[in-house]
Design a protein around this motif. Structure first.
Motif, PDB file in Angstrom:
ATOM      1  N   LYS A   1      11.349  -4.774  -8.508  1.00 51.81           N
ATOM      2  CA  LYS A   1      10.972  -5.417  -9.756  1.00 51.81           C
ATOM      3  C   LYS A   1      11.755  -6.719  -9.893  1.00 51.81           C
ATOM      4  O   LYS A   1      12.853  -6.853  -9.352  1.00 51.81           O
ATOM      5  CB  LYS A   1      11.247  -4.501 -10.950  1.00 51.81           C
TER       6      LYS A   1
ATOM      7  N   ALA B   1       4.679   2.835   1.989  1.00 56.12           N
ATOM      8  CA  ALA B   1       5.824   3.031   1.104  1.00 56.12           C
ATOM      9  C   ALA B   1       6.714   4.146   1.620  1.00 56.12           C
ATOM     10  O   ALA B   1       6.310   5.291   1.688  1.00 56.12           O
ATOM     11  CB  ALA B   1       5.344   3.345  -0.313  1.00 56.12           C
TER      12      ALA B   1
ATOM     13  N   SER C   1       6.422  -5.937 -11.432  1.00 55.69           N
ATOM     14  CA  SER C   1       6.555  -4.754 -10.582  1.00 55.69           C
ATOM     15  C   SER C   1       5.693  -4.919  -9.346  1.00 55.69           C
ATOM     16  O   SER C   1       4.495  -5.209  -9.449  1.00 55.69           O
ATOM     17  CB  SER C   1       6.124  -3.498 -11.348  1.00 55.69           C
ATOM     18  N   SER C   2       6.289  -4.737  -8.167  1.00 60.58           N
ATOM     19  CA  SER C   2       5.503  -4.821  -6.928  1.00 60.58           C
ATOM     20  C   SER C   2       4.534  -3.658  -6.802  1.00 60.58           C
ATOM     21  O   SER C   2       3.523  -3.760  -6.102  1.00 60.58           O
ATOM     22  CB  SER C   2       6.439  -4.863  -5.714  1.00 60.58           C
ATOM     23  N   GLU C   3       4.814  -2.548  -7.476  1.00 64.35           N
ATOM     24  CA  GLU C   3       3.904  -1.402  -7.445  1.00 64.35           C
ATOM     25  C   GLU C   3       2.633  -1.698  -8.229  1.00 64.35           C
ATOM     26  O   GLU C   3       1.524  -1.369  -7.802  1.00 64.35           O
ATOM     27  CB  GLU C   3       4.594  -0.168  -8.016  1.00 64.35           C
ATOM     28  N   ILE C   4       2.779  -2.361  -9.374  1.00 67.05           N
ATOM     29  CA  ILE C   4       1.636  -2.676 -10.228  1.00 67.05           C
ATOM     30  C   ILE C   4       1.026  -4.024  -9.853  1.00 67.05           C
ATOM     31  O   ILE C   4      -0.179  -4.216  -9.915  1.00 67.05           O
ATOM     32  CB  ILE C   4       2.064  -2.675 -11.712  1.00 67.05           C
TER      33      ILE C   4
ATOM     34  N   SER D   1       0.828  -1.196   0.000  1.00 67.76           N
ATOM     35  CA  SER D   1       0.000   0.000   0.000  1.00 67.76           C
ATOM     36  C   SER D   1       0.858   1.240   0.000  1.00 67.76           C
ATOM     37  O   SER D   1       1.981   1.245   0.474  1.00 67.76           O
ATOM     38  CB  SER D   1      -0.912  -0.006   1.238  1.00 67.76           C
ATOM     39  N   SER D   2       0.298   2.342  -0.530  1.00 64.94           N
ATOM     40  CA  SER D   2       1.060   3.587  -0.600  1.00 64.94           C
ATOM     41  C   SER D   2       1.350   4.131   0.773  1.00 64.94           C
ATOM     42  O   SER D   2       2.319   4.867   0.979  1.00 64.94           O
ATOM     43  CB  SER D   2       0.280   4.603  -1.440  1.00 64.94           C
TER      44      SER D   2
ATOM     45  N   ASP E   1      13.945   0.940 -15.555  1.00 70.69           N
ATOM     46  CA  ASP E   1      12.845   1.906 -15.615  1.00 70.69           C
ATOM     47  C   ASP E   1      12.556   2.374 -17.038  1.00 70.69           C
ATOM     48  O   ASP E   1      11.404   2.402 -17.475  1.00 70.69           O
ATOM     49  CB  ASP E   1      13.147   3.119 -14.718  1.00 70.69           C
TER      50      ASP E   1
ATOM     51  N   SER F   1      13.348   3.960  -4.544  1.00 71.07           N
ATOM     52  CA  SER F   1      11.943   3.575  -4.547  1.00 71.07           C
ATOM     53  C   SER F   1      11.702   2.482  -3.521  1.00 71.07           C
ATOM     54  O   SER F   1      12.571   1.631  -3.312  1.00 71.07           O
ATOM     55  CB  SER F   1      11.528   3.075  -5.938  1.00 71.07           C
TER      56      SER F   1
ATOM     57  N   TYR G   1       9.571   0.202  -4.006  1.00 76.30           N
ATOM     58  CA  TYR G   1       9.061  -0.917  -4.789  1.00 76.30           C
ATOM     59  C   TYR G   1      10.215  -1.672  -5.453  1.00 76.30           C
ATOM     60  O   TYR G   1      11.247  -1.095  -5.759  1.00 76.30           O
ATOM     61  CB  TYR G   1       8.090  -0.418  -5.861  1.00 76.30           C
TER      62      TYR G   1
ATOM     63  N   CYS H   1      11.641  -3.115   4.279  1.00 73.94           N
ATOM     64  CA  CYS H   1      10.811  -2.982   3.099  1.00 73.94           C
ATOM     65  C   CYS H   1       9.666  -3.991   3.127  1.00 73.94           C
ATOM     66  O   CYS H   1       9.849  -5.155   3.476  1.00 73.94           O
ATOM     67  CB  CYS H   1      11.651  -3.187   1.834  1.00 73.94           C
TER      68      CYS H   1
END
Length: 322
Positions: free
Chosen positions: A110, A6, A134-137, A2-3, A180, A106, A108, A320
């Motif tokens: 990858k 982060a 990507s852990s963000e997506i 979750s943001s 990236d 970041s 996040y 993290c």
């Protein structure tokens, strides 16, 4: 992730110790003389899936776990003892798997998978398909195609925002993939004899924001890549003859029996961690001193001592979320 959870670290943490993988076990080796009270332990029993059997790679505090022949992969944080299962990879089997994580840039991470899709026997070239999680997506996406000579795809190293692959030394150049921007660029190949790439004890990894290549043998150079990729330069010249003599390291068919587990850098020290029969040693790359870190019993078959190779994985404390 979750943001709200982060957070970006203000600076890189130095390595605290080393896990090494042997016979399905992952002992922890601290670099300080005194083992900390809360020394971490790798627990890969977070799933009933027997394919998750070992550490494949470490990157700035996180581990990529699975099996070299498995289609099931996890990202694991040994500090928090938490893990996440990656979505199933359905497009064939990846020949290269690299974890990309920089907590300064970041929160996040990858995971970059590479698979072969074309081989041209006349030009000795390959086409590589890149796929990125990507852990963000929270999912996989296509990351581009690269045509090149043969690369050590199974030994990708994340550093300076890119995944790096060395040429086999016979044909073609070494390459890097900027995670990236998804841009491919050539880079210099270490200035060593071509045959050394095919020997088992060369070393190519990152430590504390430095990219290194170590030649095979007992007398060798430690090369470091300049951040602008202009060249590899000799950072250290090493002679392990005193270590071989002091511990009576036996000689195998072609070379002395030892393994370079890790090159560890931090703000002050540069050490090489060596695995020899029944011992793990710490070798100071600056002054040439060495000492024993741990001692253990090697594996026996029918009463004969067998030296088993092992892999080393840097442990860096990280909070993290995975």
């Amino acid at each position: 992730m979750s943001s709200n959870s982060a957070e970006i670290q203000s600076e890189k943490n130095p390595p605290n110790g080393l896990f090494y993988s042997i016979l399905g076990q992952h002992p922890y080796i601290p670099f300080s003389p005194q083992k900390p009270r809360n020394a971490p332990s790798v627990n890969l029993n977070f799933t009933n899936n027997p394919s998750v059997s070992t550490i494949l790679q470490s990157c700035n505090g996180l581990f990529l776990c699975g099996n070299k022949r498995s289609r099931t992969f996890y990202v694991y944080n040994p500090t928090t003892n938490r893990s996440t299962l990656l979505p199933e990879f359905r497009r064939g089997f990846p020949c290269g798997k690299t974890l990309a994580f920089d907590p300064v840039k970041s929160p996040y991470y990858k995971v970059v998978f590479v698979r072969y899709i074309v081989f041209d026997q006349f030009v000795r070239g390959l086409t590589y398909q890149i796929e990125i999680y990507s852990s963000e997506i929270g999912g996989w996406r296509i990351g581009g195609v690269m045509k090149s000579g043969k690369l050590q795809i199974d030994k990708g190293v994340y550093w300076n925002g890119s995944i790096h692959w060395l040429s086999t030394g016979l044909v073609g150049n070494s390459w890097r993939f900027h995670v990236d921007s998804q841009v491919f660029d050539e880079m210099p190949t270490p200035p060593v004899q071509l045959s050394s790439y095919w020997r088992g004890d060369n070393y190519f990894l990152e430590s504390f924001d430095h990219l290194h290549f170590i030649e095979p043998g007992t007398q060798f150079n430690v090369y470091e890549m300049r951040r602008d990729y202009s060249e590899w330069f000799v950072k250290y010249c090493v002679d392990l003859s005193p270590v071989i003599t002091a511990y009576g390291v036996p000689r195998g068919r072609h070379q002395y029996i030892f393994t370079k587990l890790a090159l560890i850098r931090d703000e002050k020290d540069s050490i090489l961690v060596l695995r020899i029969p029944e011992k793990v040693l710490k070798y100071d790359l600056v002054d040439g001193s060495f000492e024993k870190l741990i001692e253990f019993e090697d594996y026996e078959v029918n009463g004969i001592l067998r030296y088993l190779d092992a892999e080393g994985f840097q442990y860096i404390e990280s909070l993290c979320c995975v």
